[in-house]
Design a protein around this motif. Structure first.
Motif, mmCIF file in Angstrom:
data_model
loop_
_atom_site.group_PDB
_atom_site.id
_atom_site.type_symbol
_atom_site.label_atom_id
_atom_site.label_comp_id
_atom_site.label_asym_id
_atom_site.label_seq_id
_atom_site.Cartn_x
_atom_site.Cartn_y
_atom_site.Cartn_z
ATOM 1 N N ALA A 76 62.101 56.835 13.126
ATOM 2 C CA ALA A 76 60.911 55.465 14.039
ATOM 3 C C ALA A 76 60.762 55.692 14.663
ATOM 4 N N MET A 77 59.636 56.171 15.422
ATOM 5 C CA MET A 77 58.614 55.882 16.533
ATOM 6 C C MET A 77 57.787 54.740 16.075
ATOM 7 N N ILE A 78 57.029 54.553 15.228
ATOM 8 C CA ILE A 78 56.293 53.637 15.208
ATOM 9 C C ILE A 78 57.274 51.546 15.185
ATOM 10 N N MET A 79 58.013 51.761 14.406
ATOM 11 C CA MET A 79 59.521 51.174 13.731
ATOM 12 C C MET A 79 59.385 49.897 14.786
ATOM 13 N N GLN A 80 59.501 50.817 16.370
ATOM 14 C CA GLN A 80 60.192 50.556 17.716
ATOM 15 C C GLN A 80 58.661 49.995 18.092
ATOM 16 N N TYR A 81 57.166 50.307 17.782
ATOM 17 C CA TYR A 81 56.141 49.734 18.326
ATOM 18 C C TYR A 81 55.813 48.486 17.747
ATOM 19 N N CYS A 82 56.493 48.815 15.894
ATOM 20 C CA CYS A 82 56.475 47.076 15.648
ATOM 21 C C CYS A 82 57.205 46.222 16.143
ATOM 22 N N ALA A 83 58.672 46.516 16.586
ATOM 23 C CA ALA A 83 59.254 45.659 17.302
ATOM 24 C C ALA A 83 58.755 44.476 17.796
ATOM 25 N N ALA A 84 58.525 45.716 19.458
ATOM 26 C CA ALA A 84 57.986 45.099 20.313
ATOM 27 C C ALA A 84 56.856 44.541 20.292
ATOM 28 N N SER A 85 55.811 44.420 19.714
ATOM 29 C CA SER A 85 54.692 43.381 19.154
ATOM 30 C C SER A 85 55.098 42.236 18.375
ATOM 31 N N LEU A 86 56.462 41.943 17.715
ATOM 32 C CA LEU A 86 56.566 41.598 17.589
ATOM 33 C C LEU A 86 57.865 40.058 18.774
ATOM 34 N N VAL A 87 58.403 40.799 19.453
ATOM 35 C CA VAL A 87 58.495 40.479 20.366
ATOM 36 C C VAL A 87 57.836 39.594 21.762
ATOM 37 N N SER A 88 56.460 40.588 21.339
ATOM 38 C CA SER A 88 55.509 40.292 22.513
ATOM 39 C C SER A 88 54.460 39.041 21.809
ATOM 40 N N GLU A 89 54.613 38.582 20.059
ATOM 41 C CA GLU A 89 53.430 37.678 19.482
ATOM 42 C C GLU A 89 54.847 36.674 19.658
ATOM 43 N N ASN A 90 56.375 36.904 19.661
ATOM 44 C CA ASN A 90 56.980 35.377 20.013
ATOM 45 C C ASN A 90 56.787 34.681 21.281
ATOM 46 N N LYS A 91 56.293 35.766 22.634
ATOM 47 C CA LYS A 91 56.041 34.881 24.229
ATOM 48 C C LYS A 91 55.641 34.390 23.546
ATOM 49 N N THR A 92 54.881 34.124 22.750
ATOM 50 C CA THR A 92 53.178 33.045 23.442
ATOM 51 C C THR A 92 54.138 32.192 21.768
ATOM 52 N N LEU A 93 54.854 32.246 20.921
ATOM 53 C CA LEU A 93 54.597 30.887 20.149
ATOM 54 C C LEU A 93 55.712 30.075 20.843
ATOM 55 N N ALA A 94 56.769 31.203 21.742
ATOM 56 C CA ALA A 94 57.706 29.805 22.203
ATOM 57 C C ALA A 94 57.138 29.292 23.112
ATOM 58 N N HIS A 95 56.018 29.008 23.460
ATOM 59 C CA HIS A 95 54.849 28.485 24.764
ATOM 60 C C HIS A 95 55.788 26.819 24.448
ATOM 61 N N PRO A 96 56.207 25.743 25.328
ATOM 62 C CA PRO A 96 56.178 24.353 24.958
ATOM 63 C C PRO A 96 55.290 23.906 24.141
ATOM 64 N N ALA A 97 55.540 23.219 23.303
ATOM 65 C CA ALA A 97 54.294 22.375 22.321
ATOM 66 C C ALA A 97 54.863 20.899 22.693
ATOM 67 N N SER A 98 56.152 20.771 22.872
ATOM 68 C CA SER A 98 56.496 19.203 23.637
ATOM 69 C C SER A 98 55.712 18.832 25.334
#
Length: 496
Positions: A378-400
């Motif tokens: 599962a080594m790279i599955m954790q990489y994938c999860a980390a990437s998605l979490v990082s992407e979420n940080k960008t998407l979570a920037h408030p649009a309002s």
């Protein structure tokens, strides 16, 4: 059959209509209000009173008076010119929700549409004819003008629709179904597009998926607790009651119930004195996200039954008021709040994944590999999860918090609520995949510990999940496992 009144639509009913294909009808009382409201518009036209959107231009053109013979052309010109959406279309379920919510708002009786127009919206829903609506192009303030114009085009027999699994021209589908286009009359074009139904429809679908995912996260976290020999004392009711947050208390209670009877969980001091935060603080973190989801639900329940177009007609047409109910700020802020709340489910989940795969943080095989070194597990599955979490940080920037003036500064503050809702949807999809990865890892971990020792409830969960993703006995293309598990989470029925 769900009877629509304009005032009583619930998120549960929207789930039935949008996900389960339930049919709809307009209540007789509400149709009476539509008739009265339309009579008021026709009286205004006959009396040649100057009313915004009925016999004037739009936005900066509001001071331009439209000749009586051009009133109908004004409405169709509005729809065609405002259908400026671009990009990929919204998911079909979101399009269905948009039709439903626009209908529900119009039958409140403040918008001045004709009964035939409301009935055409019912026909679209009950015949499962859903407009193809591009996702990008709305500022979320003068109504969701661009996307709702693509919806209105379909009523006029133009544009494209989703129909029986295909994208077709509206004209072709109308011919197959024996339907006739609507010839939009005074105020109807404006009434159809001047509202928040795009961001709200996306928001409702977001909430329905997010609330399911939030419950699923507890089952997956419970399995991780067993895989890591987590300390159950952290979920003791006394701890959560003295803090007082109902959502935190509820999460802890559900986790205790799920883990009841487990022989893999531990007590403080048996294996270690206390767990890392990603295990010990599940009720606090998940509970805080639930607080946000409860806030979002409250705002959505108001908005799905709101009159949000402009102008609104009162007192049989004696009072016609131009206001700003089309401004999406309440939903914009709610969607930004949802983005943060959902991103946290993935953030803490990824930390639990790390504890499952990192040999320095547990006594499980490194990366849950069947042959550490030769096989990466599962080594790279954790990489994938980390990437998605990082992407979420960008998407979570408030649009309002953003605004760009439009219509020559007549519309000088906008909500960007539809952007917020779209980004929330993307975050939810990312969270589901992170939880899918945690689930795969947790399943593997409890196998190493002994499946016979897990709690009866997690045993049932384990058995169902293993029908979706097999044990890791040899390295394989784990992308397929992640997507299959995510799809199972998305479609599955879960106890609450």
């Amino acid at each position: 059959m769900v009877e629509l009144t304009g005032d009583s639509l619930t998120l549960g009913q929207i789930r039935q209509i949008c996900f389960e294909g339930e049919l709809v009808a307009i209540s007789a009382v509400s149709m009476g209000k539509v008739v009265e409201s339309r009579a008021a518009v026709e009286k205004i036209v006959a009396e040649k009173r100057t009313i915004y959107g009925i016999n004037t231009g739009f936005g900066k053109f509001s001071d331009v008076i439209i000749a009586e013979d051009d009133v109908n052309d004004l409405q169709l010109n509005l729809i065609r010119s405002h259908a400026c959406g671009v990009g990929d279309p919204f998911p079909e379920v979101v399009s269905r929700a948009m039709v439903l919510l626009r209908l529900n708002a119009l039958i409140k009786g403040f918008s001045g549409i004709r009964p035939v127009t409301a009935e055409q919206l019912v026909t679209l829903l009950n015949s499962h004819i859903h407009p193809v609506i591009p996702q990008q192009g709305s500022l979320g303030a003068s109504g969701d003008l661009a996307p709702l114009s693509h919806l209105a085009l379909v009523l006029a027999g133009e544009g494209k629709v989703h129909y029986k699994g295909n994208v077709c021209t509206t004209q072709d589908v109308y011919r197959q179904e024996g339907l006739k286009p609507i010839v939009l009359q005074a105020k109807e074009g404006l009434a159809l597009i001047n509202g928040t139904q795009t961001m709200t429809a996306m928001g409702v679908i977001n909430w329905l998926e997010a609330s399911d995912l939030a419950y699923q996260s507890e089952w997956i976290a419970a399995l991780t607790m067993e895989g890591l020999g987590g300390i159950i004392d952290a979920f003791h009711p006394a701890i959560h009651e003295v803090r007082g947050y109902p959502q935190q208390i509820a999460v802890a209670e559900r986790l205790r119930n799920i883990l009841s009877g487990s022989k893999l969980i531990t007590r403080q001091g048996e294996k270690r004195v206390q767990d890392a935060y990603s295990l010990r603080c599940i009720p606090q973190v998940h509970g805080a996200s639930w607080q946000a989801l409860d806030y979002v639900k409250e705002k959505l329940e108001i908005e799905v039954n709101a009159a949000t177009d402009n102008p609104l007609i009162f007192d049989g047409g004696k009072t016609v008021i131009s206001g700003g109910n089309f401004h999406g700020q309440p939903i914009a802020i709610a969607m930004d709040f949802m983005k943060i709340a959902m991103a946290e489910f993935a953030s803490i989940s990824e930390r639990r994944i790390e504890r499952l795969v990192n040999p320095q943080l547990s006594d499980l095989p490194p990366f849950l590999s069947p042959q550490p070194g030769l096989q990466s597990g599962a080594m790279i599955m954790q990489y994938c999860a980390a990437s998605l979490v990082s992407e979420n940080k960008t998407l979570a920037h408030p649009a309002s918090v953003d605004s760009i003036p439009s219509s020559a500064n007549q519309e000088d503050h906008v909500s960007m609520g539809t952007i917020a809702a779209r980004h929330a949807y993307s975050i939810i999809q990312n969270v589901r995949r992170v939880l899918a990865i945690e689930c795969i890892c947790a399943l593997q971990a409890v196998e190493y510990r002994g499946v016979e020792k897990i709690a009866p409830q997690t045993k049932s969960f384990y058995e169902e999940a293993r029908k979706v993703v097999a044990s890791i006995n040899v390295d394989r293309v784990f992308s397929e496992d992640i997507e299959r598990m995510a799809e199972w989470l998305n479609k599955g029925k879960w106890p609450r």
